[in-house]
Motif scaffolding. Sequence first.
Motif, short mmCIF file in Angstrom:
data_model
loop_
_atom_site.label_atom_id
_atom_site.label_comp_id
_atom_site.label_asym_id
_atom_site.label_seq_id
_atom_site.Cartn_x
_atom_site.Cartn_y
_atom_site.Cartn_z
N VAL A 1 -4.70 3.25 -15.50
CA VAL A 1 -4.93 2.08 -16.36
C VAL A 1 -3.99 0.98 -15.90
CG1 VAL A 1 -4.89 1.21 -18.72
CG2 VAL A 1 -5.61 3.57 -18.28
N LEU A 2 -4.55 -0.17 -15.55
CA LEU A 2 -3.75 -1.30 -15.06
C LEU A 2 -3.37 -2.27 -16.17
CD1 LEU A 2 -5.77 -2.02 -11.79
CD2 LEU A 2 -3.62 -0.73 -12.03
N ALA A 3 -4.23 -2.39 -17.18
CA ALA A 3 -3.94 -3.30 -18.31
C ALA A 3 -4.79 -2.87 -19.50
CB ALA A 3 -4.25 -4.74 -17.93
N HIS A 4 -4.16 -2.89 -20.68
CA HIS A 4 -4.87 -2.55 -21.92
C HIS A 4 -4.23 -3.32 -23.06
CE1 HIS A 4 -6.89 -0.34 -25.05
NE2 HIS A 4 -7.58 0.33 -24.14
N PRO A 5 -5.01 -4.19 -23.73
CA PRO A 5 -4.42 -5.04 -24.77
C PRO A 5 -4.11 -4.33 -26.08
CG PRO A 5 -6.77 -5.39 -24.69
CD PRO A 5 -6.44 -4.44 -23.56
N ILE A 6 -4.80 -3.25 -26.39
CA ILE A 6 -4.66 -2.58 -27.68
C ILE A 6 -3.71 -1.40 -27.61
CG2 ILE A 6 -5.94 -1.46 -29.57
CD1 ILE A 6 -6.65 -4.47 -29.06
N ASN A 7 -3.73 -0.68 -26.49
CA ASN A 7 -2.90 0.51 -26.34
C ASN A 7 -2.06 0.41 -25.06
OD1 ASN A 7 -1.77 3.02 -26.50
ND2 ASN A 7 -3.70 4.15 -26.48
N PRO A 8 -1.02 -0.43 -25.06
CA PRO A 8 -0.22 -0.61 -23.84
C PRO A 8 0.50 0.66 -23.38
CG PRO A 8 0.80 -1.76 -25.69
CD PRO A 8 -0.54 -1.25 -26.16
N SER A 9 0.62 1.66 -24.24
CA SER A 9 1.32 2.89 -23.86
C SER A 9 0.57 3.67 -22.78
CB SER A 9 1.55 3.79 -25.08
OG SER A 9 0.32 4.27 -25.57
N ILE A 10 -0.73 3.39 -22.57
CA ILE A 10 -1.48 4.12 -21.54
C ILE A 10 -1.46 3.39 -20.19
CG2 ILE A 10 -2.93 5.28 -23.25
CD1 ILE A 10 -5.23 3.41 -22.44
N VAL A 11 -0.92 2.19 -20.14
CA VAL A 11 -0.86 1.44 -18.88
C VAL A 11 0.05 2.20 -17.91
CG1 VAL A 11 -0.12 -0.72 -17.78
CG2 VAL A 11 -1.33 -0.77 -19.98
N GLY A 12 -0.43 2.32 -16.67
CA GLY A 12 0.31 3.04 -15.64
C GLY A 12 0.01 4.52 -15.61
N LYS A 13 -0.87 4.98 -16.48
CA LYS A 13 -1.19 6.40 -16.56
C LYS A 13 -2.59 6.68 -16.02
CE LYS A 13 1.86 7.20 -20.43
NZ LYS A 13 1.98 7.50 -21.84
N ASP A 14 -2.72 7.86 -15.43
CA ASP A 14 -4.02 8.34 -14.97
C ASP A 14 -4.54 9.29 -16.04
OD1 ASP A 14 -6.25 9.45 -13.83
OD2 ASP A 14 -5.20 10.31 -12.11
N LEU A 15 -5.50 8.82 -16.81
CA LEU A 15 -6.08 9.61 -17.89
C LEU A 15 -7.50 10.06 -17.54
CD1 LEU A 15 -4.90 7.31 -20.81
CD2 LEU A 15 -3.78 9.37 -19.96
N THR A 16 -7.79 10.06 -16.24
CA THR A 16 -9.14 10.33 -15.77
C THR A 16 -9.74 11.60 -16.35
OG1 THR A 16 -8.62 9.20 -13.71
CG2 THR A 16 -10.57 10.57 -13.70
N ASP A 17 -8.96 12.66 -16.42
CA ASP A 17 -9.51 13.94 -16.88
C ASP A 17 -9.12 14.30 -18.31
OD1 ASP A 17 -11.05 14.55 -14.58
OD2 ASP A 17 -9.20 15.04 -13.51
N VAL A 18 -8.60 13.32 -19.05
CA VAL A 18 -8.31 13.54 -20.47
C VAL A 18 -9.61 13.28 -21.24
CG1 VAL A 18 -6.98 12.77 -22.47
CG2 VAL A 18 -5.90 12.86 -20.20
N PRO A 19 -10.10 14.29 -21.95
CA PRO A 19 -11.38 14.13 -22.65
C PRO A 19 -11.27 13.34 -23.95
CG PRO A 19 -10.51 16.31 -23.06
CD PRO A 19 -9.56 15.64 -22.10
N ASP A 20 -12.43 12.85 -24.41
CA ASP A 20 -12.47 12.21 -25.73
C ASP A 20 -12.52 13.30 -26.80
OD1 ASP A 20 -15.10 13.17 -25.83
OD2 ASP A 20 -16.02 11.21 -25.97
N ALA A 21 -12.70 12.92 -28.04
CA ALA A 21 -12.69 13.86 -29.17
C ALA A 21 -13.78 14.92 -29.06
CB ALA A 21 -12.83 13.09 -30.48
N SER A 22 -14.85 14.62 -28.33
CA SER A 22 -15.95 15.59 -28.19
C SER A 22 -15.83 16.42 -26.91
CB SER A 22 -17.30 14.87 -28.22
OG SER A 22 -17.45 14.09 -27.04
N GLY A 23 -14.78 16.16 -26.10
CA GLY A 23 -14.58 16.93 -24.89
C GLY A 23 -15.12 16.27 -23.62
N LYS A 24 -15.70 15.10 -23.75
CA LYS A 24 -16.29 14.41 -22.60
C LYS A 24 -15.22 13.71 -21.77
CE LYS A 24 -19.82 10.99 -21.43
NZ LYS A 24 -20.89 10.13 -21.95
N LYS A 25 -15.27 13.90 -20.46
CA LYS A 25 -14.34 13.22 -19.54
C LYS A 25 -14.97 11.88 -19.14
CE LYS A 25 -12.11 17.41 -17.96
NZ LYS A 25 -11.82 18.30 -16.83
N TYR A 26 -15.01 10.98 -20.10
CA TYR A 26 -15.72 9.71 -19.93
C TYR A 26 -15.06 8.79 -18.93
CZ TYR A 26 -12.24 7.50 -22.93
OH TYR A 26 -11.08 7.00 -23.45
#
Length: 151
Positions: free
Chosen positions: A76-101
Amino acid sequence: MKQHYALAAIAAALLHLPAAASEPTQKDAIAMAEKGAAFMKANGKEAMMKKITDKDPDFVQGSLYVDMRDINTGIVLAHPINPSIVGKDLTDVPDASGKKYRREIIELAAKKGSGWVDYQYKNPTSGKIEPKTTYILRVGDAVLEAGIYKK
């Protein structure tokens, strides 16, 4: 009698007020992503990242906003609502239903350059996990994302 005229005047005035802001549409999401792409092409990726981080009103409007990730790393290069995820690779972190969106976002951007991805995400307006669809648009080595919550 004066009260009736006053109430009638107030009612008439209320009828002429603009309607409350409606929920953003898919067209709004596409337009915001395309506006971001045009800005990036004219001013560069770093300038767009700053606009996102600074919550520029062109790119943050209530629950509709643009964020950006690197197409090669998924970071994540930039995020206005959740800046804590900037700089992180969340590629394989699933959503609440388990989807790796996020992986789906990267793959779609790489293959087609644009399109829609559905998933579950926390709505900043309601604070609840809700169904969301996000328009993704590849710009060079970056992916712009602008999503709307489904009702």
